[in-house]
Design a protein around this motif. Sequence first.
Motif, short mmCIF file in Angstrom:
data_model
loop_
_atom_site.label_atom_id
_atom_site.label_comp_id
_atom_site.label_asym_id
_atom_site.label_seq_id
_atom_site.Cartn_x
_atom_site.Cartn_y
_atom_site.Cartn_z
N LEU A 1 2.67 -0.36 4.58
CA LEU A 1 2.46 0.79 5.46
C LEU A 1 1.13 0.68 6.21
CD1 LEU A 1 3.72 3.41 2.90
CD2 LEU A 1 4.78 2.96 5.12
N SER A 2 0.07 0.30 5.50
CA SER A 2 -1.27 0.31 6.13
C SER A 2 -1.55 -0.98 6.92
CB SER A 2 -2.35 0.51 5.06
OG SER A 2 -2.29 -0.51 4.09
N HIS A 3 -0.89 -2.08 6.58
CA HIS A 3 -1.01 -3.34 7.34
C HIS A 3 0.41 -3.80 7.68
CE1 HIS A 3 -4.76 -3.20 4.99
NE2 HIS A 3 -5.29 -3.81 6.02
N ALA A 4 1.10 -2.94 8.44
CA ALA A 4 2.55 -3.09 8.57
C ALA A 4 3.00 -4.43 9.14
CB ALA A 4 3.12 -1.95 9.41
N THR A 5 2.16 -5.12 9.89
CA THR A 5 2.59 -6.42 10.42
C THR A 5 2.49 -7.52 9.36
OG1 THR A 5 0.38 -6.84 11.30
CG2 THR A 5 2.01 -5.90 12.83
N MET A 6 1.78 -7.26 8.27
CA MET A 6 1.76 -8.17 7.10
C MET A 6 1.50 -9.63 7.47
SD MET A 6 2.39 -6.29 4.37
CE MET A 6 3.15 -7.35 3.16
N PRO A 7 0.45 -9.92 8.24
CA PRO A 7 0.22 -11.31 8.67
C PRO A 7 0.05 -12.27 7.51
CG PRO A 7 -1.71 -9.93 9.10
CD PRO A 7 -0.59 -9.01 8.74
N PHE A 8 -0.53 -11.82 6.39
CA PHE A 8 -0.76 -12.73 5.25
C PHE A 8 0.54 -13.17 4.62
CE2 PHE A 8 -1.79 -8.28 4.37
CZ PHE A 8 -0.88 -7.95 3.38
N LYS A 9 1.62 -12.45 4.81
CA LYS A 9 2.91 -12.87 4.27
C LYS A 9 3.77 -13.53 5.35
CE LYS A 9 2.06 -11.80 0.11
NZ LYS A 9 2.48 -10.68 -0.70
N VAL A 10 3.86 -12.90 6.52
CA VAL A 10 4.70 -13.45 7.59
C VAL A 10 4.26 -14.87 7.96
CG1 VAL A 10 5.36 -13.19 10.01
CG2 VAL A 10 5.34 -11.19 8.50
N SER A 11 2.95 -15.11 7.99
CA SER A 11 2.43 -16.42 8.38
C SER A 11 2.83 -17.52 7.40
CB SER A 11 0.91 -16.38 8.49
OG SER A 11 0.32 -16.07 7.24
N GLN A 12 3.24 -17.15 6.19
CA GLN A 12 3.70 -18.14 5.19
C GLN A 12 5.20 -18.38 5.28
OE1 GLN A 12 2.36 -17.76 1.05
NE2 GLN A 12 1.21 -15.95 1.64
#
Length: 486
Positions: A74-85
């Motif tokens: 919710l607070s970091h909805a784009t989730m770059p730390f997960k999507v980038s993996q």
Amino acid sequence: MTIPQHFDLLIRNGTVIDGTKAPRFTADVGITAGRIVTIGDLGSATAAQVIDATDLIVAPGFIDSHTHDDQAVLSHATMPFKVSQGVTTVVTGNCGISAAPLREGMDLPMPLSLLDSPAEGRFTSFAAYLDALRAAPSSVNVAAMVGHSTLRALTMDDIDRPASDDEIAAMRAHVEEAMQAGAIGLSTGTFYPAATKATTEEIIEVSRPLTSRKALYVTHMRDESDQIMEALEETFAIGRALDVPVVVSHHKAMHKANFGKTKLTLPIIREAMKHQCVSLDCYPYTAGSTALRTDRGMLGGRVLIASSEPHPERAGQDLDDIAAEWGVDKEEAARRLQPGSAIYFIMDEDDVQRVLAFDETMIGSDGIPLGTRPHPRLWGTFPRVLGHYSRDMGLFPLETAVWKMTGLTARNFGLHERGTLKAGHHADLVIFDAACVRDTASYERPDTPAEGIDAVIVNGTLTWQHGTHTGARHGQVITRRDTTKA
Ligand code: ZN
Ligand code: CU
């Protein structure tokens, strides 16, 4: 059936690893309306968007079986730390900790503080949490569990004792609500102070609503060191009493005296699997990370501060150095830095490899999206398994590595129509370069995206491409109900 010749998205000429452990093959993948329509030679087909995957692997999007992303989605909805993996789905609510249900303004005891839950705007029911996620989708799909420690903090005036019958009944009612809302299971974290006093009986009685749904019992066990055998027995006993599948989270043997013990635990797990539904996951590092503790056991080895509320400037520093500078012992330094989180070097590389290579082990990051110096597993887990452990060390073939983060996980968690590439399945995919995929996140620089992850597609929408987030937030809430209609 005639195959339509026009798609929303067409991935051309990729090397497909389908998430079942089957050998790779060359094919095109046609996607329309968020689903995989067909996989094969789609020579003359057209599409609104075409990706050329020549010389690249096309695989199911990775499923992170163990996360603490409850609030981050919710607070970091784009989730770059997960999507980038290459991660397209996260399982939240692990280790007994969930963002719902909570009460406005209530204190969050350790380890609930890992959630970074704001004091206001909390979710007083599980349904409210899932509704918030549906109203403001994240870039990844979310399969959520309810945490036993969260329920203890919510219903008990003193968590430093076993729950009374009334408190157990109150917790059970919350579990029932969570199950009805769509939680996929319940987790415990009896290792942590918030739940160390919970008895086996308490856990079974609180978890009763799991049984009729065959929902999961997932556990950060009471002990991962000297008493690990007893902890495994308790876990299996709870699974049998409830007649539900159990997941042993981040399996490890902690502290020097226990190095090598996974030679004993893995055969016991395999034996249990013959009689009941048991699975396990792990992360590919010799250091763990959790809330900052002051007990000698955890402070015995090297400790790196990941975050500290009173001393944010200490993130990234060695606890030894901080203690020396302050002229105090490690315990006192840790106490002054609380609340916070830390990285503990507590495992042996041989154990890590043995657990990783065990055929039934899933990959889960256990990343903690908190502070500026998190454990590198938050950004690096999946590419580290693909690059370092599979390709460079040859611990297992790439098809097996992919299976451990897709098909196996979807099967164990009951994630319907995900985790394998198949016509009709949700179009969660990752396209990566097998020759150069690798994690770059280190203890010194933990927040750097992986190399070699070319594109990530979530429910048919391109979400990451050429090292950049597209801004798309098309993640869905995956509920137990969806998974039982199979
Ligand atoms: Zn845990
Ligand atoms: Cu965890």
